[in-house]
Motif scaffolding. Structure first.
Motif, mmCIF file in Angstrom:
data_model
loop_
_atom_site.group_PDB
_atom_site.id
_atom_site.type_symbol
_atom_site.label_atom_id
_atom_site.label_comp_id
_atom_site.label_asym_id
_atom_site.label_seq_id
_atom_site.Cartn_x
_atom_site.Cartn_y
_atom_site.Cartn_z
ATOM 1 N N TYR A 120 9.574 -5.933 7.778
ATOM 2 C CA TYR A 120 8.339 -6.717 7.807
ATOM 3 C C TYR A 120 8.722 -8.192 7.809
ATOM 4 C CZ TYR A 120 5.568 -2.545 6.746
ATOM 5 O OH TYR A 120 4.960 -1.299 6.793
ATOM 6 N N GLY A 121 8.981 -8.728 8.993
ATOM 7 C CA GLY A 121 9.390 -10.117 9.094
ATOM 8 C C GLY A 121 10.746 -10.335 8.426
ATOM 9 N N GLU A 122 10.776 -11.209 7.442
ATOM 10 C CA GLU A 122 12.025 -11.500 6.733
ATOM 11 C C GLU A 122 12.303 -10.503 5.607
ATOM 12 O OE1 GLU A 122 11.817 -15.463 5.348
ATOM 13 O OE2 GLU A 122 11.912 -16.378 7.353
ATOM 14 N N HIS A 123 11.371 -9.595 5.377
ATOM 15 C CA HIS A 123 11.530 -8.628 4.294
ATOM 16 C C HIS A 123 11.778 -7.237 4.858
ATOM 17 C CE1 HIS A 123 8.669 -11.500 1.938
ATOM 18 N NE2 HIS A 123 9.890 -11.986 2.044
ATOM 19 N N LEU A 124 12.396 -6.408 4.053
ATOM 20 C CA LEU A 124 12.672 -5.025 4.417
ATOM 21 C C LEU A 124 12.024 -4.131 3.377
ATOM 22 C CD1 LEU A 124 14.362 -3.598 6.657
ATOM 23 C CD2 LEU A 124 16.186 -3.370 4.974
ATOM 24 N N PHE A 125 11.375 -3.067 3.844
ATOM 25 C CA PHE A 125 10.717 -2.125 2.936
ATOM 26 C C PHE A 125 11.289 -0.735 3.160
ATOM 27 C CE2 PHE A 125 7.230 0.973 2.202
ATOM 28 C CZ PHE A 125 7.111 0.808 0.836
ATOM 29 N N ALA A 126 11.714 -0.087 2.078
ATOM 30 C CA ALA A 126 12.297 1.255 2.160
ATOM 31 C C ALA A 126 11.653 2.152 1.113
ATOM 32 C CB ALA A 126 13.812 1.202 1.936
ATOM 33 N N ILE A 176 11.250 0.256 -2.276
ATOM 34 C CA ILE A 176 12.151 -0.888 -2.455
ATOM 35 C C ILE A 176 11.737 -2.002 -1.490
ATOM 36 C CG2 ILE A 176 14.550 -1.656 -2.453
ATOM 37 C CD1 ILE A 176 15.363 1.309 -2.683
ATOM 38 N N PHE A 177 11.452 -3.171 -2.048
ATOM 39 C CA PHE A 177 11.223 -4.375 -1.257
ATOM 40 C C PHE A 177 12.496 -5.224 -1.330
ATOM 41 C CE2 PHE A 177 7.154 -3.076 -3.005
ATOM 42 C CZ PHE A 177 6.308 -3.104 -1.907
ATOM 43 N N MET A 178 12.966 -5.671 -0.175
ATOM 44 C CA MET A 178 14.206 -6.445 -0.158
ATOM 45 C C MET A 178 14.078 -7.662 0.743
ATOM 46 S SD MET A 178 18.027 -5.503 1.105
ATOM 47 C CE MET A 178 17.780 -6.462 2.583
ATOM 48 N N GLY A 179 14.463 -8.777 0.202
ATOM 49 C CA GLY A 179 14.580 -9.996 0.982
ATOM 50 C C GLY A 179 16.000 -10.519 0.855
ATOM 51 N N ARG A 180 16.237 -11.674 1.394
ATOM 52 C CA ARG A 180 17.582 -12.235 1.324
ATOM 53 C C ARG A 180 18.016 -12.518 -0.108
ATOM 54 N NH1 ARG A 180 21.792 -11.773 4.652
ATOM 55 N NH2 ARG A 180 21.160 -11.926 6.823
ATOM 56 N N GLN A 181 17.043 -12.871 -0.971
ATOM 57 C CA GLN A 181 17.404 -13.275 -2.330
ATOM 58 C C GLN A 181 16.633 -12.510 -3.405
ATOM 59 O OE1 GLN A 181 17.063 -17.765 -1.225
ATOM 60 N NE2 GLN A 181 18.456 -17.673 -2.973
ATOM 61 N N GLU A 216 0.825 -1.206 0.000
ATOM 62 C CA GLU A 216 0.000 0.000 0.000
ATOM 63 C C GLU A 216 0.861 1.259 0.000
ATOM 64 O OE1 GLU A 216 -3.334 2.177 2.878
ATOM 65 O OE2 GLU A 216 -2.750 0.090 3.241
ATOM 66 N N ASP A 217 1.914 1.263 0.810
ATOM 67 C CA ASP A 217 2.815 2.417 0.842
ATOM 68 C C ASP A 217 3.592 2.560 -0.470
ATOM 69 O OD1 ASP A 217 2.017 3.008 3.383
ATOM 70 O OD2 ASP A 217 3.742 2.089 4.375
ATOM 71 N N ARG A 255 3.416 9.821 -2.290
ATOM 72 C CA ARG A 255 3.597 10.992 -1.436
ATOM 73 C C ARG A 255 4.438 10.717 -0.195
ATOM 74 N NH1 ARG A 255 -2.576 12.109 -0.406
ATOM 75 N NH2 ARG A 255 -2.344 9.859 -0.045
ATOM 76 N N HIS A 256 4.871 9.482 0.004
ATOM 77 C CA HIS A 256 5.572 9.128 1.235
ATOM 78 C C HIS A 256 6.949 9.792 1.313
ATOM 79 C CE1 HIS A 256 3.398 6.501 3.882
ATOM 80 N NE2 HIS A 256 2.900 5.841 2.853
ATOM 81 N N LEU A 257 7.305 10.213 2.514
ATOM 82 C CA LEU A 257 8.671 10.665 2.779
ATOM 83 C C LEU A 257 9.571 9.444 2.984
ATOM 84 C CD1 LEU A 257 8.074 13.681 5.195
ATOM 85 C CD2 LEU A 257 8.890 13.791 2.840
ATOM 86 N N PRO A 258 10.889 9.614 2.898
ATOM 87 C CA PRO A 258 11.800 8.469 3.063
ATOM 88 C C PRO A 258 11.615 7.771 4.409
ATOM 89 C CG PRO A 258 12.976 10.314 2.106
ATOM 90 C CD PRO A 258 11.612 10.831 2.483
ATOM 91 N N LYS A 259 11.668 6.450 4.368
ATOM 92 C CA LYS A 259 11.563 5.655 5.595
ATOM 93 C C LYS A 259 12.058 4.253 5.300
ATOM 94 C CE LYS A 259 6.912 3.707 5.077
ATOM 95 N NZ LYS A 259 5.632 3.461 5.771
#
Length: 326
Positions: free
Chosen positions: A75-81, A104-109, A61-62, A67-71
């Motif tokens: 989220y569990g095993e995933h990272l959202f930036a 950016i969605f990031m997981g291990r692979q 959703e984000d 309009r989102h500012l940097p953050k």
């Protein structure tokens, strides 16, 4: 939706392109890395990727909200930036900063980027890493750093261009008075710099969290890279603050110069009024209908009165000139 690139890598080497209309390949080998770049996808277009990679609904959703500012959020095993991108629009007479948004969605692979409104895609980053497999094989966290560093470099490019414009305005303000267009540009630049600082502050927080928090998606050996990223963002924020201070001083200096110019004009008008007051008074007296006037019947009276007026005017002129009121 525009698919910039969707590729599978193994040990930093490109294996093949991925067709997103088909199911994503399984990432069975720990050396596998999936890198997907999307431009302005809809929710329906992003949903298959969400379900196959297990992306969190709140993060999705984000990612669709430009309009989102940097953050940065785990989220569990995933990272959202989220990072804001900037571009200097010089299409018209006024220079303005336009903003985009990169999620950016990031997981291990895997790493998935979703861009909105940005004119700078990540192709240079991808080409650079593909040309150096030893760097790409370090994993998704290194790719995350490379993308964020590319975005911050965009800040510095915009700041370099704004710095030249600010220094040009400063030079013109000291040499001559700013016209209406230059004054409007000055306040527009100051407003843009204020907005840019609102982006840089949370970007510092993003780099700081990647550097100091124990995030399972980011290895400890990548922390020095994020420390370097934090230093770049801090330097950009420092330069923007300096440019804002310069514009403030230009505004104050321009106001002081304008007050000085108005003071000079006021003194000149007062001096000329004083000079013209004496002959005006004398001429007014002789313009009255009296029978008995000084030197009225004398043949040289006219020349005497005019000569007196000229002498008085010259004397007052020299007096004010010496006092630098003219």
């Amino acid at each position: 939706m525009t698919v910039i690139a969707a590729r599978l890598y193994r040990d930093g080497e490109r294996v093949r392109d991925i067709d997103l209309s088909q199911p994503l390949p399984p990432l069975d080998d720990p050396a596998d890395l999936l890198w997907i770049g999307l431009h302005e996808p809809s929710e329906a277009e992003l949903m298959p990727i969400q379900s196959q990679l297990g992306l969190h609904p709140l993060a999705v959703e984000d990612a669709l909200d430009r309009r989102h500012l940097p953050k940065i959020e785990p989220y569990g095993e995933h990272l959202f930036a989220v990072a804001r991108t900037v571009h200097l629009d010089e299409s018209d007479s006024n220079t303005a900063i336009t903003y985009g948004n990169t999620a950016i969605f990031m997981g291990r692979q895997f790493i998935v980027t979703v861009r909105h409104g940005s004119l700078r895609d990540h192709s240079p980053v991808r080409h650079k890493l593909e040309a150096t497999p030893r760097l790409l094989k370090r994993g998704a966290d290194f790719v995350l750093h490379a993308i964020l560093d590319f975005i911050v470099d965009g800040y510095l490019e915009v700041i370099d261009a704004l710095e030249d414009k600010v220094l040009g305005i400063e030079d013109r303000a000291l040499d001559a008075f700013l016209n209406k267009q230059e004054t409007a540009q000055l306040f527009s630049l100051r407003r843009d710099l204020f907005r840019l600082q609102r982006v840089l502050s949370p970007m510092q927080d993003v780099a700081n969290r990647c550097m100091h928090l124990e995030l399972p998606q980011i290895d400890a050996d990548i922390h020095p890279y994020f420390r370097d990223l934090h230093d770049h963002v801090r330097r950009a924020d420092y330069r923007v603050a300096g440019l804002r201070d310069t514009l403030t001083s230009v505004i104050e200096t321009s106001g002081l110069l304008e007050q000085q110019r108005q003071g000079v004009i006021t003194r000149q008008l007062a001096a000329w009024a004083a000079i013209l007051a004496v002959p005006t008074a004398i001429a007014g007296i002789y313009g009255m209908n009296f029978k008995y006037m000084p030197e009225l019947e004398w043949r040289h009276g006219y020349f005497l009165v005019v000569g007196a007026m000229v002498t008085i005017c010259i004397g007052l002129y020299l007096r004010f000139k010496w006092a630098k009121w003219l």
